[in-house]
Scaffold this motif. Structure first.
Motif, PDB file in Angstrom:
ATOM      1  N   UNK A  68      -9.535   5.492  -0.378  1.00  0.00           N
ATOM      2  CA  UNK A  68     -10.730   4.863  -0.944  1.00  0.00           C
ATOM      3  C   UNK A  68     -10.819   3.393  -0.547  1.00  0.00           C
ATOM      4  N   UNK A  69      -9.684   2.706  -0.578  1.00  0.00           N
ATOM      5  CA  UNK A  69      -9.653   1.289  -0.187  1.00  0.00           C
ATOM      6  C   UNK A  69     -10.001   1.115   1.291  1.00  0.00           C
ATOM      7  N   UNK A  70      -9.459   1.983   2.142  1.00  0.00           N
ATOM      8  CA  UNK A  70      -9.751   1.899   3.575  1.00  0.00           C
ATOM      9  C   UNK A  70     -11.225   2.192   3.858  1.00  0.00           C
ATOM     10  N   UNK A  71     -11.788   3.150   3.146  1.00  0.00           N
ATOM     11  CA  UNK A  71     -13.206   3.455   3.289  1.00  0.00           C
ATOM     12  C   UNK A  71     -14.043   2.243   2.883  1.00  0.00           C
ATOM     13  N   UNK A  72     -13.686   1.623   1.775  1.00  0.00           N
ATOM     14  CA  UNK A  72     -14.386   0.418   1.323  1.00  0.00           C
ATOM     15  C   UNK A  72     -14.249  -0.704   2.355  1.00  0.00           C
ATOM     16  N   UNK A  73     -13.062  -0.830   2.958  1.00  0.00           N
ATOM     17  CA  UNK A  73     -12.834  -1.852   3.970  1.00  0.00           C
ATOM     18  C   UNK A  73     -13.741  -1.640   5.178  1.00  0.00           C
ATOM     19  N   UNK A  74     -13.804  -0.425   5.709  1.00  0.00           N
ATOM     20  CA  UNK A  74     -14.617  -0.170   6.900  1.00  0.00           C
ATOM     21  C   UNK A  74     -16.105  -0.347   6.622  1.00  0.00           C
ATOM     22  N   UNK A  75     -16.567   0.117   5.477  1.00  0.00           N
ATOM     23  CA  UNK A  75     -17.978  -0.057   5.135  1.00  0.00           C
ATOM     24  C   UNK A  75     -18.300  -1.545   4.968  1.00  0.00           C
ATOM     25  N   UNK A  76     -17.432  -2.284   4.278  1.00  0.00           N
ATOM     26  CA  UNK A  76     -17.647  -3.725   4.101  1.00  0.00           C
ATOM     27  C   UNK A  76     -17.624  -4.458   5.436  1.00  0.00           C
ATOM     28  N   UNK A  77     -16.711  -4.069   6.330  1.00  0.00           N
ATOM     29  CA  UNK A  77     -16.625  -4.696   7.638  1.00  0.00           C
ATOM     30  C   UNK A  77     -17.923  -4.497   8.422  1.00  0.00           C
ATOM     31  N   UNK A  78     -18.454  -3.300   8.411  1.00  0.00           N
ATOM     32  CA  UNK A  78     -19.696  -3.019   9.125  1.00  0.00           C
ATOM     33  C   UNK A  78     -20.862  -3.785   8.510  1.00  0.00           C
ATOM     34  N   UNK A 107      -4.791   9.047  -1.876  1.00  0.00           N
ATOM     35  CA  UNK A 107      -6.217   9.091  -2.224  1.00  0.00           C
ATOM     36  C   UNK A 107      -6.733   7.697  -2.588  1.00  0.00           C
ATOM     37  N   UNK A 108      -5.898   6.913  -3.272  1.00  0.00           N
ATOM     38  CA  UNK A 108      -6.280   5.547  -3.623  1.00  0.00           C
ATOM     39  C   UNK A 108      -6.364   4.669  -2.379  1.00  0.00           C
ATOM     40  N   UNK A 109      -5.414   4.808  -1.473  1.00  0.00           N
ATOM     41  CA  UNK A 109      -5.411   4.037  -0.227  1.00  0.00           C
ATOM     42  C   UNK A 109      -6.612   4.419   0.635  1.00  0.00           C
ATOM     43  N   UNK A 146     -11.615  -5.895  -0.064  1.00  0.00           N
ATOM     44  CA  UNK A 146     -11.031  -4.575  -0.286  1.00  0.00           C
ATOM     45  C   UNK A 146      -9.592  -4.596  -0.794  1.00  0.00           C
ATOM     46  N   UNK A 147      -8.786  -5.563  -0.331  1.00  0.00           N
ATOM     47  CA  UNK A 147      -7.350  -5.508  -0.602  1.00  0.00           C
ATOM     48  C   UNK A 147      -6.797  -6.723  -1.338  1.00  0.00           C
ATOM     49  N   UNK A 148      -7.635  -7.599  -1.847  1.00  0.00           N
ATOM     50  CA  UNK A 148      -7.122  -8.844  -2.428  1.00  0.00           C
ATOM     51  C   UNK A 148      -6.249  -8.631  -3.662  1.00  0.00           C
ATOM     52  N   UNK A 149      -6.485  -7.589  -4.416  1.00  0.00           N
ATOM     53  CA  UNK A 149      -5.706  -7.385  -5.632  1.00  0.00           C
ATOM     54  C   UNK A 149      -4.482  -6.485  -5.431  1.00  0.00           C
ATOM     55  N   UNK A 150      -4.321  -5.913  -4.260  1.00  0.00           N
ATOM     56  CA  UNK A 150      -3.208  -4.982  -4.009  1.00  0.00           C
ATOM     57  C   UNK A 150      -1.858  -5.670  -4.157  1.00  0.00           C
ATOM     58  N   UNK A 151      -1.711  -6.875  -3.610  1.00  0.00           N
ATOM     59  CA  UNK A 151      -0.394  -7.510  -3.610  1.00  0.00           C
ATOM     60  C   UNK A 151      -0.024  -8.080  -4.970  1.00  0.00           C
ATOM     61  N   UNK A 152      -0.960  -8.104  -5.888  1.00  0.00           N
ATOM     62  CA  UNK A 152      -0.661  -8.610  -7.226  1.00  0.00           C
ATOM     63  C   UNK A 152      -0.372  -7.495  -8.228  1.00  0.00           C
ATOM     64  N   UNK A 153      -0.579  -6.241  -7.835  1.00  0.00           N
ATOM     65  CA  UNK A 153      -0.319  -5.116  -8.733  1.00  0.00           C
ATOM     66  C   UNK A 153       1.158  -4.790  -8.751  1.00  0.00           C
ATOM     67  N   UNK A 154       1.633  -4.347  -9.923  1.00  0.00           N
ATOM     68  CA  UNK A 154       3.061  -4.069 -10.088  1.00  0.00           C
ATOM     69  C   UNK A 154       3.360  -2.574 -10.168  1.00  0.00           C
ATOM     70  N   UNK A 155       2.380  -1.749 -10.516  1.00  0.00           N
ATOM     71  CA  UNK A 155       2.688  -0.338 -10.713  1.00  0.00           C
ATOM     72  C   UNK A 155       1.836   0.533  -9.818  1.00  0.00           C
ATOM     73  N   UNK A 156       2.263   1.790  -9.695  1.00  0.00           N
ATOM     74  CA  UNK A 156       1.554   2.761  -8.873  1.00  0.00           C
ATOM     75  C   UNK A 156       0.307   3.251  -9.563  1.00  0.00           C
ATOM     76  N   UNK A 157      -0.651   3.638  -8.742  1.00  0.00           N
ATOM     77  CA  UNK A 157      -1.891   4.235  -9.267  1.00  0.00           C
ATOM     78  C   UNK A 157      -2.002   5.635  -8.727  1.00  0.00           C
ATOM     79  N   UNK A 192       0.815  -1.216   0.000  1.00  0.00           N
ATOM     80  CA  UNK A 192       0.000   0.000   0.000  1.00  0.00           C
ATOM     81  C   UNK A 192       0.852   1.271   0.000  1.00  0.00           C
ATOM     82  N   UNK A 193       2.084   1.159   0.454  1.00  0.00           N
ATOM     83  CA  UNK A 193       2.962   2.333   0.482  1.00  0.00           C
ATOM     84  C   UNK A 193       3.291   2.841  -0.919  1.00  0.00           C
TER      85      UNK A 193
END
Length: 129
Positions: free
Chosen positions: A73-83, A69-71, A118-129, A63-64
């Protein structure tokens, strides 16, 4: 073009885990026992525990590389999905098994589903967004 080894390693671990799961399910279904089956089961448990630790750590370090802004959005999606998952899991337990509601179990399932969603595809990405 520089290739990152981390996405390849992660894909290899996922494939190894899927193959191990299929083999272990086949062994359990056919009631195969013995020393070899026991060693395979122990190795599978260690692989599972390693993946439980590996995936969140690699996700946090990956994630670093992304813009804040992208992170965010992902964190917001994570918290909403968790709830949402936690509430639905608790509601279904209340409706179908009201005598034995386990809040820790419900929250751990919700946490795993929200993290994967929320984060399953993060570790498979190779470039920055």
């Amino acid at each position: 073009m520089k290739k990152s080894i981390l996405p390849m390693l992660t894909k290899s671990l996922y494939i190894l885990f899927a193959i191990g799961t299929i083999i272990l399910l086949w062994m359990v279904y056919n009631h195969i026992d013995g020393k070899m089956a026991l060693h395979f089961g122990i190795a599978y448990v260690f692989l599972t525990l390693f993946l439980i630790v590996y995936v969140p750590i690699v996700t946090i370090f990956s994630l670093r590389k992304f813009k804040w802004s992208y992170v965010e959005k992902r964190l917001y999606k994570f918290f909403i999905s968790f709830i949402v998952f936690g509430t639905l899991n608790y509601a279904f337990d209340y409706i179908f098994r009201s005598s034995s509601i386990n809040l820790f179990r419900n929250l751990s399932i919700a946490l795993g589903l929200a993290f994967g969603n929320s984060f399953s595809d993060i570790i498979l990405k190779k470039k920055e967004i």
